[in-house]
Scaffold this active site. Structure first.
Site, PDB file in Angstrom:
ATOM      1  N   GLU A   1     -59.912 -65.325   8.929  1.00 45.80           N
ATOM      2  CA  GLU A   1     -60.072 -64.417   7.784  1.00 45.80           C
ATOM      3  C   GLU A   1     -58.738 -64.207   7.070  1.00 45.80           C
ATOM      4  O   GLU A   1     -58.675 -64.044   5.846  1.00 45.80           O
ATOM      5  CB  GLU A   1     -60.690 -63.083   8.232  1.00 45.80           C
ATOM      6  CG  GLU A   1     -59.762 -62.047   8.810  1.00 45.80           C
ATOM      7  CD  GLU A   1     -59.175 -62.390  10.193  1.00 45.80           C
ATOM      8  OE1 GLU A   1     -58.299 -61.630  10.641  1.00 45.80           O
ATOM      9  OE2 GLU A   1     -59.577 -63.383  10.811  1.00 45.80           O
ATOM     10  N   ASP A   2     -57.630 -64.244   7.842  1.00 43.68           N
ATOM     11  CA  ASP A   2     -56.310 -64.071   7.240  1.00 43.68           C
ATOM     12  C   ASP A   2     -55.919 -65.279   6.390  1.00 43.68           C
ATOM     13  O   ASP A   2     -55.313 -65.139   5.329  1.00 43.68           O
ATOM     14  CB  ASP A   2     -55.256 -63.798   8.320  1.00 43.68           C
ATOM     15  CG  ASP A   2     -55.360 -64.754   9.512  1.00 43.68           C
ATOM     16  OD1 ASP A   2     -56.229 -65.651   9.504  1.00 43.68           O
ATOM     17  OD2 ASP A   2     -54.572 -64.596  10.468  1.00 43.68           O
TER      18      ASP A   2
ATOM     19  N   ARG B   1     -58.315 -73.067  13.315  1.00 44.56           N
ATOM     20  CA  ARG B   1     -57.539 -72.767  12.123  1.00 44.56           C
ATOM     21  C   ARG B   1     -57.240 -74.035  11.305  1.00 44.56           C
ATOM     22  O   ARG B   1     -57.191 -74.005  10.079  1.00 44.56           O
ATOM     23  CB  ARG B   1     -56.266 -72.011  12.503  1.00 44.56           C
ATOM     24  CG  ARG B   1     -56.591 -70.573  12.939  1.00 44.56           C
ATOM     25  CD  ARG B   1     -55.422 -69.862  13.553  1.00 44.56           C
ATOM     26  NE  ARG B   1     -54.588 -69.141  12.596  1.00 44.56           N
ATOM     27  CZ  ARG B   1     -54.900 -68.001  12.005  1.00 44.56           C
ATOM     28  NH1 ARG B   1     -56.088 -67.441  12.229  1.00 44.56           N
ATOM     29  NH2 ARG B   1     -54.057 -67.417  11.191  1.00 44.56           N
TER      30      ARG B   1
ATOM     31  N   GLU C   1     -54.820 -54.496  15.809  1.00 45.97           N
ATOM     32  CA  GLU C   1     -54.611 -53.400  16.766  1.00 45.97           C
ATOM     33  C   GLU C   1     -53.404 -53.611  17.671  1.00 45.97           C
ATOM     34  O   GLU C   1     -52.803 -52.653  18.151  1.00 45.97           O
ATOM     35  CB  GLU C   1     -55.858 -53.218  17.629  1.00 45.97           C
ATOM     36  CG  GLU C   1     -56.175 -54.436  18.466  1.00 45.97           C
ATOM     37  CD  GLU C   1     -57.454 -54.264  19.280  1.00 45.97           C
ATOM     38  OE1 GLU C   1     -57.738 -53.142  19.685  1.00 45.97           O
ATOM     39  OE2 GLU C   1     -58.136 -55.270  19.504  1.00 45.97           O
ATOM     40  N   ASP C   2     -53.021 -54.886  17.929  1.00 42.58           N
ATOM     41  CA  ASP C   2     -51.896 -55.126  18.841  1.00 42.58           C
ATOM     42  C   ASP C   2     -50.597 -55.444  18.102  1.00 42.58           C
ATOM     43  O   ASP C   2     -49.637 -55.912  18.689  1.00 42.58           O
ATOM     44  CB  ASP C   2     -52.231 -56.246  19.837  1.00 42.58           C
ATOM     45  CG  ASP C   2     -52.853 -57.465  19.174  1.00 42.58           C
ATOM     46  OD1 ASP C   2     -52.936 -57.474  17.928  1.00 42.58           O
ATOM     47  OD2 ASP C   2     -53.258 -58.408  19.885  1.00 42.58           O
TER      48      ASP C   2
ATOM     49  N   ARG D   1     -63.224 -56.192   7.762  1.00 41.34           N
ATOM     50  CA  ARG D   1     -61.902 -55.580   7.533  1.00 41.34           C
ATOM     51  C   ARG D   1     -61.494 -55.697   6.063  1.00 41.34           C
ATOM     52  O   ARG D   1     -60.564 -55.025   5.619  1.00 41.34           O
ATOM     53  CB  ARG D   1     -60.851 -56.206   8.444  1.00 41.34           C
ATOM     54  CG  ARG D   1     -60.500 -57.646   8.146  1.00 41.34           C
ATOM     55  CD  ARG D   1     -59.600 -58.241   9.202  1.00 41.34           C
ATOM     56  NE  ARG D   1     -58.349 -57.522   9.341  1.00 41.34           N
ATOM     57  CZ  ARG D   1     -57.422 -57.785  10.251  1.00 41.34           C
ATOM     58  NH1 ARG D   1     -57.631 -58.752  11.133  1.00 41.34           N
ATOM     59  NH2 ARG D   1     -56.309 -57.095  10.316  1.00 41.34           N
TER      60      ARG D   1
END
Length: 318
Positions: A225-226, A273, A138-139, A121
């Site tokens: 990734e965020d 995380r 997507e949500d 992404r």
């Protein structure tokens, strides 16, 4: 540094070396023109391209037109600042035919994710024609008004991540390690890329500057990734991201999702995380995240005045 000193005829400008973040984060492989980097817009007196490209990350198959991703696609495409929508198809099933998607007034393309890994992404796709990237899960539930407002805020802070879902880090002295929290407090240090805008140069940095080991770790877990993107941007800018308006239902909507795509339902999600925070801090050699208590709302937000006097009228109803 040595090349710029020795080969003076190809050396880059002193403005770049003498302005944060300096020459080490301004990679000449990306561009030798300072106007292509968000850090120098203010010094050069230029503005970013006044449109954004939305990238919606999809991992679940499409079974109906009422899925959240369809509503999101329509809402984003209606934005007056939207130049193009890219759906990054990271699902194992084949992407639906073009006629299965909603009709939009802006160009819309589907890109098959490279290896179907989550870091894809953040690849520097040639299909991104704008400076700004609106990154979306997507949500995610966002209205056109919320998208418009976030983009107008980003135009004033082009070197930062600007968006809705905020999270924070803290030092856990009992365990002697960094902790990650999603609790609602007065400050934050991350804005998650499930609903955020940033400059496309960070895609290039994420892919070429960060070591393959960190990206591989993220891809294997399909998580963090965020957080890694927030670490990267804060290490470059030495500044916090920017949260826009209160959006409490972002978390509640995500928590209520029962789809496979909803990572919040996974009990290992949070533990992973925490681990990521410490692995990333070890590689950076420091904790680059910066705390902030600033939240930007539209003028007259929730003020007791006529709704007709407000520019972003819809935001208060959400």
């Amino acid at each position: 540094i040595i090349q710029d000193r020795v080969l003076e005829h190809t050396s880059r400008s002193s403005l770049m070396w003498n302005s944060l973040p300096g020459g080490l984060f301004t990679l000449p492989q990306y561009s030798t023109h300072l106007g292509d980097f968000p850090f120098f817009y203010a010094k050069l007196g230029i503005k970013s391209y006044p449109r954004f490209t939305a990238i919606i990350h999809v991992v679940t198959p499409l079974v109906s037109l009422s899925q959240p991703v369809m509503k999101l696609l329509v809402a984003v495409a209606k934005s007056q600042y939207c130049a193009q929508v890219i759906v990054l198809w990271n699902c194992d099933k084949t992407a639906p035919a073009k006629h299965r998607w909603p009709t939009t007034s802006v160009p819309f393309i589907v890109i098959e994710g490279e290896s179907k890994v989550i870091s894809s992404r953040f690849l520097p796709y040639d299909a991104i024609p704008t400076d700004a990237v609106l990154s979306l899960d997507e949500d995610t539930v966002l209205s056109t008004t919320e998208v418009d407002f976030a983009f107008t805020v980003w135009q004033s802070f082009p070197e930062r991540i600007v968006g809705y879902p905020a999270r924070s880090h803290f030092w856990d002295s009992s365990k002697e390690r960094w902790g990650y929290t999603s609790k609602w407090t007065n400050d934050y240090s991350m804005v998650l890329t499930g609903a955020a805008i940033y400059h496309k140069y960070y895609h290039y940095l994420y892919t070429t500057y960060l070591p393959a080991s960190l990206r591989t770790m993220v891809d294997q877990m399909s998580n963090c990734e965020d957080i890694l993107m927030n670490f990267l941007v804060s290490s470059v800018t030495k500044l916090p991201p920017i949260k826009v308006t209160q959006k409490k239902q972002y978390k509640e909507t995500m928590m209520g999702q029962s789809s496979r795509a909803s990572r919040w339902a996974d009990p290992d999600h949070f533990a992973q995380r925490q681990t990521c925070m410490n692995k990333f801090a070890n590689w950076f050699g420091t904790m680059p995240l910066v705390h902030s208590q600033m939240r930007l709302d539209p003028v007259l937000f929730k003020d007791q005045v006529s709704i007709l006097r407000k520019k972003y009228r819809e935001i208060e109803r959400l």
